[in-house]
Design an enzyme around this catalytic site. Structure first.
Site, PDB file in Angstrom:
ATOM      1  CG  ASP A   8     -14.419  -2.838  24.943  1.00 21.27           C
ATOM      2  OD1 ASP A   8     -14.613  -3.718  24.069  1.00 21.27           O
ATOM      3  OD2 ASP A   8     -15.134  -1.822  25.045  1.00 21.27           O
ATOM      4  CB  CYS A  65     -14.281  -1.430  21.637  1.00 24.41           C
ATOM      5  SG  CYS A  65     -14.562  -0.024  20.548  1.00 24.41           S
ATOM      6  CB  THR A  67     -18.694   0.731  17.670  1.00 22.20           C
ATOM      7  OG1 THR A  67     -17.938   1.513  18.623  1.00 22.20           O
ATOM      8  CG2 THR A  67     -20.111   0.514  18.181  1.00 22.20           C
ATOM      9  CG  HIS A 134       0.111  10.347  -0.167  1.00 22.42           C
ATOM     10  ND1 HIS A 134      -1.184  10.808  -0.098  1.00 22.42           N
ATOM     11  CD2 HIS A 134       0.222   9.710  -1.356  1.00 22.42           C
ATOM     12  CE1 HIS A 134      -1.834  10.459  -1.189  1.00 22.42           C
ATOM     13  NE2 HIS A 134      -1.008   9.786  -1.975  1.00 22.42           N
TER      14      HIS A 134
END
Ligand code: RB5
Length: 146
Positions: A8, A65, A67, A134
């Site tokens: 963004d 973005c 964060t 896993h």
């Protein structure tokens, strides 16, 4: 290997640094934008990048973005996506090894270009560990999508 990338307005400078880095390490990419500093909704870019990964058009996605948080929350709503929000190299490596993460998210307002490059390298060049425990845990993540 082909990578879908998106950001963004809060991640546009780090995306430019990422593009330079992908060129240096010879990794092909599709850039889904954004391409200007105008304010946009991160969700829309997460959706485009994740769609390319889910459809198999790209092997991995990278989302940026301010964060990395909004991008990772949005990406993890998409069926088939396991997005890891990483601001350190260890986590980027371990999420490939243990979680088979297929999308990486981080924030331009949190890390610089140097650390970003190391995180990206750790993520892209670490294989999923095929150890039974896993594989079983990733299958249980997939079961939560149903
Ligand atoms: C945009 O100001 C900011 O909210 C966005 O880039 C991101 O950090 C959201 O999680």
């Amino acid at each position: 290997m082909k990578v879908a990338i998106g950001c963004d307005h809060g991640g546009i400078n780090l995306k430019s640094a990422l593009i330079k880095h992908l060129g240096k390490i010879n990794v092909e990419y599709t850039d889904f934008g954004t391409f200007t500093s105008d304010s946009v909704d991160y969700n829309d870019y997460a959706a485009m990048v994740c769609d390319a990964v889910v459809k198999g058009e790209c092997d991995f996605g990278i989302l940026i973005c301010g964060t990395g948080i909004g991008m990772s929350i949005a990406a993890n709503k998409v069926k088939g996506i396991r997005c890891a929000h990483c601001h350190d190299v260890y986590s980027a490596k371990m999420t490939r090894l243990h979680n088979d993460a297929n999308v990486l998210a981080f924030g331009e307002r949190v890390i610089g270009a140097g650390l970003m490059q190391e995180i990206v390298d750790a993520f892209l060049f670490t294989e999923f560990s095929n150890e039974e425990r896993h594989v079983r845990r990733v299958e249980k993540i997939k079961a939560l999508e149903k």
